[in-house]
Design a protein around this motif. Structure first.
Motif, PDB file in Angstrom:
ATOM      1  N   ALA A 188       0.832  -1.203   0.000  1.00  0.00           N
ATOM      2  CA  ALA A 188       0.000   0.000   0.000  1.00  0.00           C
ATOM      3  C   ALA A 188       0.871   1.258   0.000  1.00  0.00           C
ATOM      4  O   ALA A 188       0.573   2.226  -0.709  1.00  0.00           O
ATOM      5  CB  ALA A 188      -0.926  -0.008   1.212  1.00  0.00           C
ATOM      6  N   GLU A 189       1.961   1.235   0.770  1.00  0.00           N
ATOM      7  CA  GLU A 189       2.855   2.390   0.814  1.00  0.00           C
ATOM      8  C   GLU A 189       3.515   2.630  -0.538  1.00  0.00           C
ATOM      9  O   GLU A 189       3.573   3.759  -1.030  1.00  0.00           O
ATOM     10  CB  GLU A 189       3.917   2.178   1.890  1.00  0.00           C
ATOM     11  N   CYS A 196      -3.356  -2.513  -3.199  1.00  0.00           N
ATOM     12  CA  CYS A 196      -3.033  -1.485  -4.198  1.00  0.00           C
ATOM     13  C   CYS A 196      -4.289  -0.843  -4.787  1.00  0.00           C
ATOM     14  O   CYS A 196      -4.221  -0.113  -5.777  1.00  0.00           O
ATOM     15  CB  CYS A 196      -2.179  -2.091  -5.308  1.00  0.00           C
ATOM     16  N   GLY A 197      -5.441  -1.128  -4.186  1.00  0.00           N
ATOM     17  CA  GLY A 197      -6.669  -0.426  -4.570  1.00  0.00           C
ATOM     18  C   GLY A 197      -7.458  -1.021  -5.705  1.00  0.00           C
ATOM     19  O   GLY A 197      -8.180  -0.280  -6.386  1.00  0.00           O
ATOM     20  N   LEU A 198      -7.391  -2.339  -5.883  1.00  0.00           N
ATOM     21  CA  LEU A 198      -8.137  -2.960  -6.977  1.00  0.00           C
ATOM     22  C   LEU A 198      -9.323  -3.779  -6.482  1.00  0.00           C
ATOM     23  O   LEU A 198      -9.211  -4.517  -5.504  1.00  0.00           O
ATOM     24  CB  LEU A 198      -7.227  -3.892  -7.790  1.00  0.00           C
ATOM     25  N   PRO A 199     -10.464  -3.661  -7.174  1.00  0.00           N
ATOM     26  CA  PRO A 199     -11.549  -4.615  -6.937  1.00  0.00           C
ATOM     27  C   PRO A 199     -11.123  -5.964  -7.502  1.00  0.00           C
ATOM     28  O   PRO A 199     -10.171  -6.036  -8.297  1.00  0.00           O
ATOM     29  CB  PRO A 199     -12.730  -4.024  -7.716  1.00  0.00           C
ATOM     30  N   ARG A 256     -19.934  -2.181 -14.564  1.00  0.00           N
ATOM     31  CA  ARG A 256     -19.751  -1.387 -13.349  1.00  0.00           C
ATOM     32  C   ARG A 256     -18.457  -0.572 -13.402  1.00  0.00           C
ATOM     33  O   ARG A 256     -17.957  -0.150 -12.362  1.00  0.00           O
ATOM     34  CB  ARG A 256     -19.698  -2.322 -12.124  1.00  0.00           C
ATOM     35  N   ARG A 257     -17.938  -0.328 -14.580  1.00  0.00           N
ATOM     36  CA  ARG A 257     -16.621   0.314 -14.720  1.00  0.00           C
ATOM     37  C   ARG A 257     -16.546   1.676 -14.034  1.00  0.00           C
ATOM     38  O   ARG A 257     -15.483   2.073 -13.551  1.00  0.00           O
ATOM     39  CB  ARG A 257     -16.221   0.441 -16.199  1.00  0.00           C
ATOM     40  N   ASP A 258     -17.662   2.400 -13.967  1.00  0.00           N
ATOM     41  CA  ASP A 258     -17.641   3.702 -13.309  1.00  0.00           C
ATOM     42  C   ASP A 258     -17.557   3.577 -11.790  1.00  0.00           C
ATOM     43  O   ASP A 258     -17.267   4.560 -11.096  1.00  0.00           O
ATOM     44  CB  ASP A 258     -18.893   4.499 -13.686  1.00  0.00           C
ATOM     45  N   ALA A 259     -17.825   2.369 -11.279  1.00  0.00           N
ATOM     46  CA  ALA A 259     -17.798   2.158  -9.832  1.00  0.00           C
ATOM     47  C   ALA A 259     -16.529   1.460  -9.361  1.00  0.00           C
ATOM     48  O   ALA A 259     -16.339   1.256  -8.158  1.00  0.00           O
ATOM     49  CB  ALA A 259     -19.018   1.338  -9.404  1.00  0.00           C
ATOM     50  N   LEU A 260     -15.645   1.103 -10.290  1.00  0.00           N
ATOM     51  CA  LEU A 260     -14.480   0.294  -9.926  1.00  0.00           C
ATOM     52  C   LEU A 260     -13.536   1.000  -8.958  1.00  0.00           C
ATOM     53  O   LEU A 260     -12.968   0.366  -8.069  1.00  0.00           O
ATOM     54  CB  LEU A 260     -13.726  -0.123 -11.196  1.00  0.00           C
ATOM     55  N   ALA A 261     -13.365   2.282  -9.130  1.00  0.00           N
ATOM     56  CA  ALA A 261     -12.456   3.015  -8.235  1.00  0.00           C
ATOM     57  C   ALA A 261     -12.963   2.975  -6.797  1.00  0.00           C
ATOM     58  O   ALA A 261     -12.189   2.765  -5.849  1.00  0.00           O
ATOM     59  CB  ALA A 261     -12.295   4.457  -8.709  1.00  0.00           C
ATOM     60  N   GLU A 262     -14.273   3.158  -6.602  1.00  0.00           N
ATOM     61  CA  GLU A 262     -14.841   3.099  -5.255  1.00  0.00           C
ATOM     62  C   GLU A 262     -14.757   1.689  -4.691  1.00  0.00           C
ATOM     63  O   GLU A 262     -14.524   1.501  -3.487  1.00  0.00           O
ATOM     64  CB  GLU A 262     -16.302   3.572  -5.269  1.00  0.00           C
ATOM     65  N   MET A 263     -14.939   0.688  -5.549  1.00  0.00           N
ATOM     66  CA  MET A 263     -14.816  -0.694  -5.102  1.00  0.00           C
ATOM     67  C   MET A 263     -13.376  -0.984  -4.676  1.00  0.00           C
ATOM     68  O   MET A 263     -13.127  -1.749  -3.741  1.00  0.00           O
ATOM     69  CB  MET A 263     -15.259  -1.646  -6.213  1.00  0.00           C
ATOM     70  N   GLY A 264     -12.428  -0.361  -5.369  1.00  0.00           N
ATOM     71  CA  GLY A 264     -11.023  -0.507  -4.999  1.00  0.00           C
ATOM     72  C   GLY A 264     -10.743   0.055  -3.613  1.00  0.00           C
ATOM     73  O   GLY A 264      -9.944  -0.503  -2.850  1.00  0.00           O
ATOM     74  N   LYS A 265     -11.409   1.156  -3.282  1.00  0.00           N
ATOM     75  CA  LYS A 265     -11.254   1.733  -1.941  1.00  0.00           C
ATOM     76  C   LYS A 265     -11.809   0.778  -0.877  1.00  0.00           C
ATOM     77  O   LYS A 265     -11.261   0.660   0.223  1.00  0.00           O
ATOM     78  CB  LYS A 265     -11.966   3.080  -1.865  1.00  0.00           C
ATOM     79  N   SER A 280     -11.756  -2.436  -1.186  1.00  0.00           N
ATOM     80  CA  SER A 280     -10.725  -3.476  -1.068  1.00  0.00           C
ATOM     81  C   SER A 280      -9.660  -3.080  -0.059  1.00  0.00           C
ATOM     82  O   SER A 280      -9.213  -3.896   0.753  1.00  0.00           O
ATOM     83  CB  SER A 280     -10.066  -3.726  -2.435  1.00  0.00           C
ATOM     84  N   ILE A 281      -9.232  -1.823  -0.114  1.00  0.00           N
ATOM     85  CA  ILE A 281      -8.203  -1.333   0.815  1.00  0.00           C
ATOM     86  C   ILE A 281      -8.696  -1.443   2.252  1.00  0.00           C
ATOM     87  O   ILE A 281      -7.953  -1.878   3.142  1.00  0.00           O
ATOM     88  CB  ILE A 281      -7.820   0.117   0.473  1.00  0.00           C
ATOM     89  N   ARG A 282      -9.951  -1.075   2.482  1.00  0.00           N
ATOM     90  CA  ARG A 282     -10.504  -1.136   3.847  1.00  0.00           C
ATOM     91  C   ARG A 282     -10.582  -2.584   4.340  1.00  0.00           C
ATOM     92  O   ARG A 282     -10.243  -2.872   5.493  1.00  0.00           O
ATOM     93  CB  ARG A 282     -11.903  -0.503   3.881  1.00  0.00           C
ATOM     94  N   ILE A 283     -11.007  -3.486   3.466  1.00  0.00           N
ATOM     95  CA  ILE A 283     -11.171  -4.891   3.865  1.00  0.00           C
ATOM     96  C   ILE A 283      -9.819  -5.535   4.156  1.00  0.00           C
ATOM     97  O   ILE A 283      -9.629  -6.209   5.172  1.00  0.00           O
ATOM     98  CB  ILE A 283     -11.920  -5.672   2.770  1.00  0.00           C
ATOM     99  N   VAL A 284      -8.857  -5.324   3.267  1.00  0.00           N
ATOM    100  CA  VAL A 284      -7.568  -6.013   3.405  1.00  0.00           C
ATOM    101  C   VAL A 284      -6.730  -5.427   4.535  1.00  0.00           C
ATOM    102  O   VAL A 284      -5.797  -6.079   5.021  1.00  0.00           O
ATOM    103  CB  VAL A 284      -6.795  -5.977   2.069  1.00  0.00           C
ATOM    104  N   ALA A 285      -7.071  -4.231   4.973  1.00  0.00           N
ATOM    105  CA  ALA A 285      -6.328  -3.611   6.076  1.00  0.00           C
ATOM    106  C   ALA A 285      -6.430  -4.437   7.355  1.00  0.00           C
ATOM    107  O   ALA A 285      -5.589  -4.307   8.255  1.00  0.00           O
ATOM    108  CB  ALA A 285      -6.841  -2.194   6.325  1.00  0.00           C
ATOM    109  N   GLN A 286      -7.444  -5.302   7.438  1.00  0.00           N
ATOM    110  CA  GLN A 286      -7.615  -6.153   8.612  1.00  0.00           C
ATOM    111  C   GLN A 286      -6.798  -7.437   8.531  1.00  0.00           C
ATOM    112  O   GLN A 286      -6.685  -8.170   9.511  1.00  0.00           O
ATOM    113  CB  GLN A 286      -9.104  -6.511   8.778  1.00  0.00           C
ATOM    114  N   HIS A 287      -6.233  -7.711   7.360  1.00  0.00           N
ATOM    115  CA  HIS A 287      -5.505  -8.965   7.148  1.00  0.00           C
ATOM    116  C   HIS A 287      -3.998  -8.708   7.162  1.00  0.00           C
ATOM    117  O   HIS A 287      -3.309  -8.822   6.158  1.00  0.00           O
ATOM    118  CB  HIS A 287      -5.958  -9.619   5.837  1.00  0.00           C
ATOM    119  N   THR A 288      -3.504  -8.391   8.341  1.00  0.00           N
ATOM    120  CA  THR A 288      -2.091  -8.085   8.526  1.00  0.00           C
ATOM    121  C   THR A 288      -1.384  -9.289   9.149  1.00  0.00           C
ATOM    122  O   THR A 288      -2.019 -10.256   9.589  1.00  0.00           O
ATOM    123  CB  THR A 288      -1.933  -6.884   9.461  1.00  0.00           C
ATOM    124  N   ALA A 289      -0.064  -9.207   9.228  1.00  0.00           N
ATOM    125  CA  ALA A 289       0.711 -10.266   9.880  1.00  0.00           C
ATOM    126  C   ALA A 289       0.314 -10.386  11.357  1.00  0.00           C
ATOM    127  O   ALA A 289       0.218 -11.502  11.895  1.00  0.00           O
ATOM    128  CB  ALA A 289       2.200  -9.974   9.740  1.00  0.00           C
TER     129      ALA A 289
END
Length: 223
Positions: free
Chosen positions: A22-23, A144-147, A187-196, A198-207
């Protein structure tokens, strides 16, 4: 569904280096992304696959679906970027040549440190695997922000792929796979928001989260 007591089931034992990805992803400039997309000749909505090109990963099945999908969306509307190599790459390239799939681009194997740029060049991550325990490239792409458009044969999807950030499909059913690609494209116009999302969901899956889940499993076993 197998009759195992729910209170003895723990989740979250796997994790990718989502923080570092993400960084690095966030440090990339729009100019760098545009330049790489131009270099790769990418057009329209970009679907990305990262992984080995071997039978188990379902890349041939994805290409079969992509052929029908491309005919319905039109030339230049979408691109499929394949990052990785393997013994089935020649077969996949031949499939693209035979079917005039000019919107499929092979990159080959790349250094891991370069992956964030390729993730940022895409709009959707697609994983067509026919068998995977818990595919680490899915949380990498999410960081990296992808659906995600994920195979139902990938063990990670129940934890990572939700309605707000992706879709599940069966790569063995070409008709349904094509429909999933079409739904994603619609849904191509919504993909960027869906990517966001993804970032929120995966933030909980850390080491740290994975370590806590393993500890919990050990404590349950010891009891």
């Amino acid at each position: 569904s197998l009759g195992f007591p729910p209170e003895r089931i723990t989740y979250g034992h796997m994790a990718a280096d989502v923080k570092t990805l993400a960084e690095k992803s966030g440090q990339l400039t729009e100019q760098q992304i545009r330049q790489k997309r131009s270099e790769l000749r990418l057009q329209g909505v970009v679907f990305l696959y990262v992984g080995q090109i071997i039978p188990r990963k379902g890349v041939i099945q994805l290409l079969q679906a992509w052929k029908a999908f491309s005919r319905q969306t039109g030339v230049g509307e979408c691109s499929l970027l394949l990052v990785g190599g393997g013994p089935q790459e020649a077969e996949c390239r031949a499939c693209c040549e035979e079917n005039d799939l000019d919107n499929v681009h092979f990159v080959g194997a790349i250094d891991y440190d370069l992956l964030p740029l390729y993730y940022r060049c895409a709009d959707v991550f697609v994983m067509p695997t026919l068998e995977d325990n818990w595919s680490l490239v899915v949380p990498e792409a999410m960081a990296c922000g992808l659906p995600v458009l994920c195979s139902k044969y990938n063990g990670c999807w129940p934890e990572l792929v939700k309605p707000e950030n992706g879709w599940i499909f069966d790569p063995m059913n070409i008709t349904r796979a094509v429909n999933s690609l079409l739904v994603c494209y619609s849904r191509r116009d919504a993909l960027a928001e869906m990517g966001k999302a993804s970032i929120r969901i995966v933030a909980q899956h850390t080491a740290a989260h994975a370590a806590q889940a393993v500890l919990q499993a050990c404590e349950i076993a010891c009891k």
